[in-house]
Design an enzyme around this catalytic site. Structure first.
Site, PDB file in Angstrom:
ATOM      1  N   TYR A  26       0.840  -1.205   0.000  1.00 55.63           N
ATOM      2  CA  TYR A  26       0.000   0.000   0.000  1.00 55.63           C
ATOM      3  C   TYR A  26       0.875   1.255   0.000  1.00 55.63           C
ATOM      4  CZ  TYR A  26      -3.163   3.643   1.684  1.00 55.63           C
ATOM      5  OH  TYR A  26      -3.871   4.807   1.825  1.00 55.63           O
TER       6      TYR A  26
ATOM      7  N   LYS B 288       1.309   4.315  -2.931  1.00 55.69           N
ATOM      8  CA  LYS B 288       1.107   5.741  -2.680  1.00 55.69           C
ATOM      9  C   LYS B 288       2.360   6.548  -3.051  1.00 55.69           C
ATOM     10  CE  LYS B 288      -3.138   5.627  -1.421  1.00 55.69           C
ATOM     11  NZ  LYS B 288      -4.155   6.209  -2.321  1.00 55.69           N
TER      12      LYS B 288
END
Length: 251
Positions: free
Chosen positions: A149, A153
């Site tokens: 994750y 980003k």
């Protein structure tokens, strides 16, 4: 200062819950014709009941070809908020190829795909527009248990800069919002006890979680003409979370 988007058409992905829902409602409130995208029909039905002027599209944006068809069918788009994301907890030693691909398909590749369609449309009609990518301070700071994750980003942040560089001469601005922790349905997965919540907010100088509306307000500003020379910025909406390295709480 009054932000107005009358006559503008906007797409918001991941608009069924949390930040995306708040952004969709905010842009509609400010006059935009909003197309809300989510893969959960029930969330879109609920959003439509809250604001009947919002158009909805039930779509898994992780599917590249079908996403292109649906977004192209929307027609002219002036404003885009790439918000949709998934959040899975696996360490680097645990992740599988499928897990990595799923996260990059939704969190990164979909933003490239949809931005390309929107930008090409703006250029073709010799118009102008703005894109906001909803990233995270997890693009700056590693979070234990969420390496993939965080990496998506960080990739989104570089995509913001790269698109800003490429699209700026085409009269399309691109910026990102990088929130800290929010108690959205996704955020609730991270803070499962009062002790964890207190430990997290203890590192934020403002002393609390971020509200979805605070991210939506920032996104609206970045999309507006008031931000006409803001391009390629990564804007933390974090109460000062990332400005210090202390291992101790700040309050």
């Amino acid at each position: 200062m009054k932000i107005q988007f009358e006559g503008k058409k906007a797409i918001v992905t991941g608009a069924g819950k949390g930040i995306g829902r708040c952004v969709a409602l905010k842009l509609s409130e400010l006059g935009a014709k909003v197309f809300a995208v989510s893969r959960t029909e029930a969330d879109l039905d609920s959003l439509k009941k809250e604001d009947s002027s919002i158009e909805t599209r039930c779509l898994d944006i992780g599917k590249w070809d079908n996403t292109r068809k649906v977004i192209e069918d929307v027609g002219q788009v002036d404003l885009l908020v790439n918000n949709a994301a998934i959040l899975g907890c696996k360490t680097v030693l645990e992740v599988t190829e499928e897990f990595i691909d799923e996260h990059f398909d939704v969190n990164f590749k979909a933003a490239v795909n949809i931005s390309q369609i929107v930008a090409k449309g703006i250029v073709a009609r010799k118009g102008s527009g703005a894109i906001v990518n909803i990233s995270s301070i997890s693009g700056f700071l590693a979070t234990p248990g969420y390496p993939i994750y965080c990496t998506t980003k960080a990739a989104m942040d570089m995509l913001t800069k790269s698109m800003a560089l490429e699209f700026g001469p085409l009269k399309i601005r691109v910026n990102s919002c990088n929130p800290s922790g929010l108690l959205t349905p996704m955020g609730e997965k991270l803070w499962t006890s009062p002790e964890l919540k207190d430990a997290f907010t203890g590192r934020i100088p403002m002393g609390r979680f971020i509200e979805p509306e605070e991210v939506a307000n920032t996104a609206a500003f970045l999309l507006s003409d008031y931000a006409s020379m803001i391009n390629g910025a990564l804007v933390p909406v974090d109460g000062g979370h990332i400005i210090h390295m202390s291992s101790n709480p700040v309050h």
